[in-house]
Write an enzyme that holds these catalytic residues in place. Sequence first.
Site, PDB file in Angstrom:
ATOM      1  CG  ASN A 118      -0.385  -0.037   2.502  1.00  0.00           C
ATOM      2  OD1 ASN A 118       0.752  -0.470   2.651  1.00  0.00           O
ATOM      3  ND2 ASN A 118      -1.106   0.406   3.518  1.00  0.00           N
TER       4      ASN A 118
ATOM      5  CD  GLU B  26       5.667   0.640  10.218  1.00  0.00           C
ATOM      6  OE1 GLU B  26       6.387   1.584  10.488  1.00  0.00           O
ATOM      7  OE2 GLU B  26       5.052   0.561   9.154  1.00  0.00           O
TER       8      GLU B  26
ATOM      9  CB  CYS C 150      -1.813   0.186   8.699  1.00  0.00           C
ATOM     10  SG  CYS C 150      -0.801   1.645   8.800  1.00  0.00           S
TER      11      CYS C 150
END
Length: 492
Positions: free
Chosen positions: A167, A263, A297
């Site tokens: 992304n 992450e 996210c």
Amino acid sequence: MAKDIFKNLKDKNKIYKNLYDGYWEESKSGKYTEIFSPVDNNIMGKIQSMNKDDIDKAIMNSKDAQLLWQEVPVNRRSDILNRVADILYEKAEELAEMLTMEIAKDRKSSIAEIQRSADYIRFTADAAKSLEGETIPGDSFPGTKKNKISLVTRVPLGVVLAISPFNYPVNLSVSKVAPALMAGNSVVLKPPTQGAISALYLAEVFNMAGLPKGVLNTITGRGSEIGDYSVTHKEVDFINFTGSTEVGRHISSITTMKPLLLELGGKDAAIVLEDADLDITVDNIVSGAYSYSGQRCTAVKRVLVMESVADVLAEKLKDKISKLKVGDPREEGVVITPLINKKSADFVMSLMEDADKKGAKLLVGGKREGNLVYPTLYDNVTLDMRLAWEEPFGPILPIIRIKSIDEAINIANESDYGLQSSVFTKDIDKAFYIASKLEVGTVQINNKPERGPDHFPFLGVKSSGMGIQGIRYSIEAMSRPKAVVFNLNNVE
Ligand code: NAP
Ligand code: G3P
């Protein structure tokens, strides 16, 4: 010439090689993965599916290069990174065009990703210059005399394996590579397969800027094929990973005594109280939930709203969401674009089916054309629905109605995830009370969840991650203290 790698970008038969020791080298594996654009399904070129020998070679070369790089003065490293930032700015349009086609990110967001990456690099190049060690006098500890002093400096970890997600293939590569390099590490970059072309372009920018050979190498191939081998490689000293919780957890389970920074996914809640300014709230929730079609996210992934304002909020959200422009990311003003692949679109649709079956109220959307999922809003979502808990990574948002602040806190904290949360209220006391109770890395008051500005600490708790990012924090995470203790014989 290395820079020829990015000539003929429109050539569909182009093979994107890997940066190895300052040159673009073709793997001996003879295997390739075709990259198709999610925008028009046309082939964009092929990346190499590397084998174990290629990976060994890349990592060993990075290991040798790191020994020289750590000797390069910080101000010189900083000059090189500033040149990287300059070139990125110059090439922003060209790289953004590639990003748009490779991951179907709208044009404005693609340019923003490149410019933000350039800014990130500049800030990192400066921040590392002021990173200081310390001297610690021994006599502050009982029983220790004045003759003992510890001189603590920071040293690099060695070879950093940077793994980035689809992304933000440029920005989330930069946020690993730049701090790692400034700390004196070398980096082996494993980009996402979908997004690899853009990330390889980024690697070439570092190369063009004069980064010494081998300090940044790239490896490509499906994570499911080369991932385990790479993360468990004995010469990798640190893994900096951004991606799904599933893969992050897997990496953590197979690596032993290897420091990790993870992450991972999120299910960020927007908690809306009775006194919230609903216009500000709606603007934030819509851009938070639907930018890049929800594939962030930090996207808002659930709304927890007080019953008394739920009807008005739902109506306002519906109105704004209905106006979002849907379609081709190359067109001006388009926000909702095709999802990254069919599997993602299928997954989002499966969440809708479950919500429909269990009685949620569809307010807008619910439609799909190929991998393009229309922006979707559900009201009256209940806690037995998958949409209340799972990360959709698509343009779909559930409204869950709540009766009290404590109910909101409980539902928010019941999630496995703990990335960020937002609280919308004018009451600062309530905002602080809620913020103090939420199990997340960051709470945003009257704003959508977001990673930036990039020098703020960025972290997830529970299944959302491990370790801290953010420019200074990332440099610290990829370096360690080294103490030299002076024991002075002539001092009491
Ligand atoms: P992903 O499928 O987990 O992939 C992430 C990266 O890991 C890709 O480069 C992938 O390579 C690689 N990979 C896959 N299997 C691996 C293995 N066994 N060992 C090592 N690497 C492996 O995630 P994604 O779909 O790209 O990204 C979406 C997810 O990332 C979402 O869950 C999102 O919330 C999360 N994310 C989190 C943050 C954050 O800051 N917390 C930021 C962005 C995204 P291939 O592409 O070749 O499979
Ligand atoms: O999903 C990736 C994460 O880095 C999001 O960044 O700035 O869109 O909140 P941002």
